[in-house]
Write a protein that holds these residues in place. Structure first.
Motif, PDB file in Angstrom:
ATOM      1  N   ALA A 112      16.955   8.344 -19.266  1.00 19.12           N
ATOM      2  CA  ALA A 112      18.141   8.056 -20.087  1.00 19.12           C
ATOM      3  C   ALA A 112      18.539   6.584 -20.039  1.00 19.12           C
ATOM      4  CB  ALA A 112      19.319   8.921 -19.623  1.00 19.12           C
ATOM      5  N   ILE A 113      18.242   5.900 -18.926  1.00 18.55           N
ATOM      6  CA  ILE A 113      18.745   4.519 -18.794  1.00 18.55           C
ATOM      7  C   ILE A 113      17.712   3.460 -19.202  1.00 18.55           C
ATOM      8  CG2 ILE A 113      20.240   5.298 -16.900  1.00 18.55           C
ATOM      9  CD1 ILE A 113      18.574   3.476 -15.004  1.00 18.55           C
ATOM     10  N   MET A 114      16.513   3.910 -19.600  1.00 20.20           N
ATOM     11  CA  MET A 114      15.474   2.900 -19.839  1.00 20.20           C
ATOM     12  C   MET A 114      15.836   1.870 -20.929  1.00 20.20           C
ATOM     13  SD  MET A 114      11.402   3.036 -20.476  1.00 20.20           S
ATOM     14  CE  MET A 114      10.855   1.921 -21.761  1.00 20.20           C
ATOM     15  N   PRO A 115      16.412   2.284 -22.062  1.00 20.85           N
ATOM     16  CA  PRO A 115      16.747   1.256 -23.061  1.00 20.85           C
ATOM     17  C   PRO A 115      17.755   0.227 -22.539  1.00 20.85           C
ATOM     18  CG  PRO A 115      16.754   3.450 -24.044  1.00 20.85           C
ATOM     19  CD  PRO A 115      16.656   3.654 -22.560  1.00 20.85           C
ATOM     20  N   VAL A 116      18.672   0.676 -21.685  1.00 21.69           N
ATOM     21  CA  VAL A 116      19.654  -0.254 -21.095  1.00 21.69           C
ATOM     22  C   VAL A 116      18.932  -1.247 -20.179  1.00 21.69           C
ATOM     23  CG1 VAL A 116      21.713  -0.415 -19.625  1.00 21.69           C
ATOM     24  CG2 VAL A 116      21.439   1.548 -21.168  1.00 21.69           C
ATOM     25  N   ALA A 117      18.006  -0.713 -19.377  1.00 21.43           N
ATOM     26  CA  ALA A 117      17.256  -1.561 -18.436  1.00 21.43           C
ATOM     27  C   ALA A 117      16.372  -2.559 -19.181  1.00 21.43           C
ATOM     28  CB  ALA A 117      16.410  -0.683 -17.525  1.00 21.43           C
ATOM     29  N   LEU A 118      15.763  -2.083 -20.245  1.00 20.87           N
ATOM     30  CA  LEU A 118      14.866  -2.946 -21.024  1.00 20.87           C
ATOM     31  C   LEU A 118      15.652  -4.114 -21.630  1.00 20.87           C
ATOM     32  CD1 LEU A 118      11.838  -2.637 -21.544  1.00 20.87           C
ATOM     33  CD2 LEU A 118      12.393  -1.395 -23.646  1.00 20.87           C
ATOM     34  N   ALA A 119      16.813  -3.818 -22.158  1.00 20.38           N
ATOM     35  CA  ALA A 119      17.652  -4.886 -22.740  1.00 20.38           C
ATOM     36  C   ALA A 119      18.084  -5.860 -21.647  1.00 20.38           C
ATOM     37  CB  ALA A 119      18.875  -4.277 -23.435  1.00 20.38           C
ATOM     38  N   ALA A 120      18.402  -5.329 -20.470  1.00 15.48           N
ATOM     39  CA  ALA A 120      18.819  -6.207 -19.361  1.00 15.48           C
ATOM     40  C   ALA A 120      17.671  -7.143 -18.984  1.00 15.48           C
ATOM     41  CB  ALA A 120      19.248  -5.368 -18.159  1.00 15.48           C
ATOM     42  N   VAL A 121      16.465  -6.595 -18.849  1.00  9.17           N
ATOM     43  CA  VAL A 121      15.300  -7.416 -18.472  1.00  9.17           C
ATOM     44  C   VAL A 121      15.037  -8.471 -19.531  1.00  9.17           C
ATOM     45  CG1 VAL A 121      12.779  -7.337 -18.208  1.00  9.17           C
ATOM     46  CG2 VAL A 121      14.214  -5.689 -16.992  1.00  9.17           C
ATOM     47  N   TYR A 122      15.097  -8.070 -20.790  1.00 12.36           N
ATOM     48  CA  TYR A 122      14.859  -9.007 -21.898  1.00 12.36           C
ATOM     49  C   TYR A 122      15.858 -10.173 -21.835  1.00 12.36           C
ATOM     50  CZ  TYR A 122      14.280 -10.752 -26.659  1.00 12.36           C
ATOM     51  OH  TYR A 122      14.053 -11.559 -27.743  1.00 12.36           O
ATOM     52  N   ARG A 123      17.142  -9.838 -21.682  1.00 15.23           N
ATOM     53  CA  ARG A 123      18.173 -10.879 -21.701  1.00 15.23           C
ATOM     54  C   ARG A 123      18.081 -11.769 -20.456  1.00 15.23           C
ATOM     55  NH1 ARG A 123      23.362  -8.700 -21.501  1.00 15.23           N
ATOM     56  NH2 ARG A 123      24.155 -10.704 -22.226  1.00 15.23           N
ATOM     57  N   ILE A 124      17.859 -11.155 -19.302  1.00 14.85           N
ATOM     58  CA  ILE A 124      17.799 -11.942 -18.057  1.00 14.85           C
ATOM     59  C   ILE A 124      16.595 -12.879 -18.082  1.00 14.85           C
ATOM     60  CG2 ILE A 124      17.478 -11.834 -15.553  1.00 14.85           C
ATOM     61  CD1 ILE A 124      18.880  -9.039 -15.689  1.00 14.85           C
ATOM     62  N   SER A 125      15.453 -12.339 -18.524  1.00 13.99           N
ATOM     63  CA  SER A 125      14.228 -13.160 -18.460  1.00 13.99           C
ATOM     64  C   SER A 125      14.315 -14.366 -19.392  1.00 13.99           C
ATOM     65  CB  SER A 125      12.996 -12.320 -18.787  1.00 13.99           C
ATOM     66  OG  SER A 125      13.065 -11.878 -20.118  1.00 13.99           O
ATOM     67  N   ARG A 126      15.211 -14.312 -20.349  1.00 16.85           N
ATOM     68  CA  ARG A 126      15.397 -15.468 -21.240  1.00 16.85           C
ATOM     69  C   ARG A 126      16.552 -16.356 -20.793  1.00 16.85           C
ATOM     70  NH1 ARG A 126      12.430 -11.902 -23.024  1.00 16.85           N
ATOM     71  NH2 ARG A 126      10.892 -12.218 -24.672  1.00 16.85           N
ATOM     72  N   SER A 127      17.225 -15.978 -19.709  1.00 19.65           N
ATOM     73  CA  SER A 127      18.368 -16.795 -19.288  1.00 19.65           C
ATOM     74  C   SER A 127      18.186 -17.435 -17.918  1.00 19.65           C
ATOM     75  CB  SER A 127      19.652 -15.954 -19.311  1.00 19.65           C
ATOM     76  OG  SER A 127      19.600 -14.981 -18.303  1.00 19.65           O
ATOM     77  N   VAL A 128      17.206 -16.972 -17.120  1.00 17.51           N
ATOM     78  CA  VAL A 128      16.951 -17.632 -15.826  1.00 17.51           C
ATOM     79  C   VAL A 128      15.454 -17.961 -15.713  1.00 17.51           C
ATOM     80  CG1 VAL A 128      18.885 -16.565 -14.556  1.00 17.51           C
ATOM     81  CG2 VAL A 128      16.662 -15.414 -14.608  1.00 17.51           C
ATOM     82  N   GLU A 129      15.149 -18.888 -14.816  1.00 13.73           N
ATOM     83  CA  GLU A 129      13.751 -19.332 -14.646  1.00 13.73           C
ATOM     84  C   GLU A 129      12.975 -18.436 -13.681  1.00 13.73           C
ATOM     85  OE1 GLU A 129      12.309 -22.033 -16.168  1.00 13.73           O
ATOM     86  OE2 GLU A 129      14.147 -22.224 -17.354  1.00 13.73           O
ATOM     87  N   ILE A 130      13.694 -17.706 -12.821  1.00 15.77           N
ATOM     88  CA  ILE A 130      12.989 -16.920 -11.794  1.00 15.77           C
ATOM     89  C   ILE A 130      12.470 -15.605 -12.388  1.00 15.77           C
ATOM     90  CG2 ILE A 130      14.160 -17.930  -9.799  1.00 15.77           C
ATOM     91  CD1 ILE A 130      16.158 -15.629  -9.854  1.00 15.77           C
ATOM     92  N   PRO A 131      11.434 -15.008 -11.758  1.00 11.17           N
ATOM     93  CA  PRO A 131      10.863 -13.766 -12.288  1.00 11.17           C
ATOM     94  C   PRO A 131      11.849 -12.599 -12.247  1.00 11.17           C
ATOM     95  CG  PRO A 131       9.479 -14.707 -10.542  1.00 11.17           C
ATOM     96  CD  PRO A 131      10.740 -15.499 -10.559  1.00 11.17           C
ATOM     97  N   VAL A 132      11.592 -11.630 -13.123  1.00 11.35           N
ATOM     98  CA  VAL A 132      12.431 -10.420 -13.194  1.00 11.35           C
ATOM     99  C   VAL A 132      11.549  -9.206 -12.900  1.00 11.35           C
ATOM    100  CG1 VAL A 132      14.010  -9.079 -14.647  1.00 11.35           C
ATOM    101  CG2 VAL A 132      13.761 -11.540 -15.027  1.00 11.35           C
ATOM    102  N   VAL A 133      12.036  -8.316 -12.068  1.00 12.55           N
ATOM    103  CA  VAL A 133      11.361  -7.046 -11.799  1.00 12.55           C
ATOM    104  C   VAL A 133      12.154  -5.963 -12.539  1.00 12.55           C
ATOM    105  CG1 VAL A 133      10.680  -5.399 -10.004  1.00 12.55           C
ATOM    106  CG2 VAL A 133      10.551  -7.865  -9.550  1.00 12.55           C
ATOM    107  N   GLY A 134      11.473  -5.232 -13.427  1.00 10.53           N
ATOM    108  CA  GLY A 134      12.168  -4.239 -14.266  1.00 10.53           C
ATOM    109  C   GLY A 134      12.239  -2.884 -13.590  1.00 10.53           C
ATOM    110  N   ILE A 135      13.421  -2.259 -13.665  1.00 14.98           N
ATOM    111  CA  ILE A 135      13.621  -0.926 -13.072  1.00 14.98           C
ATOM    112  C   ILE A 135      14.523  -0.117 -14.007  1.00 14.98           C
ATOM    113  CG2 ILE A 135      14.230   0.339 -10.966  1.00 14.98           C
ATOM    114  CD1 ILE A 135      14.846  -2.411  -9.661  1.00 14.98           C
ATOM    115  N   GLY A 136      14.177   1.148 -14.209  1.00 10.71           N
ATOM    116  CA  GLY A 136      15.073   2.025 -14.960  1.00 10.71           C
ATOM    117  C   GLY A 136      14.341   2.946 -15.896  1.00 10.71           C
ATOM    118  N   GLY A 137      14.140   4.172 -15.444  1.00 15.44           N
ATOM    119  CA  GLY A 137      13.656   5.225 -16.321  1.00 15.44           C
ATOM    120  C   GLY A 137      12.174   5.214 -16.615  1.00 15.44           C
ATOM    121  N   ILE A 138      11.417   4.405 -15.917  1.00 15.36           N
ATOM    122  CA  ILE A 138       9.977   4.306 -16.225  1.00 15.36           C
ATOM    123  C   ILE A 138       9.287   5.635 -15.933  1.00 15.36           C
ATOM    124  CG2 ILE A 138       7.816   3.224 -15.464  1.00 15.36           C
ATOM    125  CD1 ILE A 138       9.513   0.616 -15.217  1.00 15.36           C
ATOM    126  N   ALA A 139       8.505   6.121 -16.930  1.00 21.36           N
ATOM    127  CA  ALA A 139       7.862   7.432 -16.795  1.00 21.36           C
ATOM    128  C   ALA A 139       6.450   7.456 -17.358  1.00 21.36           C
ATOM    129  CB  ALA A 139       8.715   8.494 -17.496  1.00 21.36           C
TER     130      ALA A 139
END
Ligand SMILES: Cc1cc2nc3c(=O)[nH]c(=O)nc-3n(C[C@H](O)[C@H](O)[C@H](O)COP(=O)(O)O)c2cc1C
Length: 309
Positions: free
Chosen positions: A226-253
């Protein structure tokens, strides 16, 4: 157990300076201390083993009920039940080391000094990285959550970085904020080597026999597909706003879910809730990931990422 086999694509990824044999890590809290699901799910399957959050002292956690299923998700109110730092260092780390595994250790404490003390104790241990779980009450400010306060995030990360030199420091972010990129920026400003997004979303259920929440603490954390679209949007936005790597978590199946996170900007991912349904899933996801790359003529994940850019 290496997942690189002759003729198979190379699934290895890098999260900053940390090399992982594949992009799939265990999410904290869903696999105990790494060996709890063995042999059904051997920890060697994962590119990185993130252990259950430990605190300076043992915690009993919240009263039951602690779990409720939702449509395509799970509500949990575990309350950070854990064995505490000393037993973790004396028993859990050596058990993983005996299997050749250096865990990514999730820690939490009540104030910046508590985080720094834990980091300094772990600095002498065979660990690959630290993951800071900041979604915990700040004892100094009567229950405020560190993860929602950029100033506290900078302070904690800087304190941990001053105490821990054995590996990278990852900071796990809560989605329960107005702007998650502001918290990611605070983590980067404090010196974080990577951010992990996301922890659970604030949720609740109602027991119709009482008209009240079944949980002792009323609200709980929502996870799962249920939370994967929220997590995906968070990863997308964060990865374009900071230089450090992002580890994605949320609903992966599935392997497709992993690929979507990588395309959104994640360097690696973690899988949690879905494994309660099927502990054999991580190994299958990796096989499907390899098959997906082979079908498209890609020899490695990095080749795919280059093709996407
Ligand atoms: C039962 C349960 C316990 C969890 N415990 C922790 C924990 O101790 N520390 C932490 O940082 N996250 C914890 N989480 C959050 C997960 O690590 C993960 O961020 C979240 O569940 C979203 O991923 P998923 O949808 O794949 O489960 C827990 C989640 C669940 C379901």
């Amino acid at each position: 157990m290496s997942r690189i086999r002759a003729g198979q694509p190379d699934l290895s990824v890098e999260v900053g300076s940390l090399q992982l044999t594949n992009p799939l890590c265990s999410a904290s809290g869903c696999f105990g201390y790494g060996l709890d699901c063995d042999p059904l799910l051997p920890p060697e399957v994962f590119g990185g083993v993130v252990t259950k959050t430990v605190t300076p002292q043992p915690r009993k956690g919240n009263p039951v009920p602690r779990l409720r299923e939702t449509s395509s998700g799970l509500l949990n109110s575990i309350g950070l039940e854990n064995c505490g730092l000393s037993p973790f260092i004396l028993e859990k780390i050596p058990a993983l080391a005996a299997r050749g595994i250096k865990p990514i250790v999730s820690i939490s404490a009540g104030d910046p000094q508590g985080f720094a003390d834990m980091a300094s104790a772990l600095n002498r241990e065979p660990v690959a990285a630290l993951e800071l779980n900041l979604s915990c009450p700040n004892v100094a400010s009567a229950g405020a959550n560190f993860a929602t306060d950029p100033g506290a995030v900078v302070e904690i990360v800087a304190a941990v970085k001053g105490a821990f030199t054995a590996g990278p420091v990852w900071v796990k972010l809560t989605p329960n904020v107005t702007d998650i990129t502001a918290i990611a920026a605070a983590a980067a400003a404090g010196g974080a080597d990577a951010v992990c997004a996301i922890n659970t979303l604030l949720g609740m259920d109602i027991d119709l026999t009482t008209g009240r929440s079944p949980f002792a603490r009323t609200t709980a954390g929502l996870s799962g597909p249920a939370i994967m679209p929220v997590a995906l949007a968070a990863v997308y936005r964060i990865s374009r706003s900071v230089e450090i790597p992002v580890v994605g978590i949320g609903g992966i199946a599935s392997a497709e879910d992993v690929l979507k996170f990588l395309a959104a900007g994640a360097s690696a991912v973690q899988v949690g809730t879905i494994v309660f349904r099927d502990p054999t899933l991580p190994a299958r996801i990796l096989d499907e990931l390899a098959a997906w790359l082979t079908e498209r003529g890609c020899d490695s994940i990095s080749e795919l990422e280059t093709a996407w850019r």
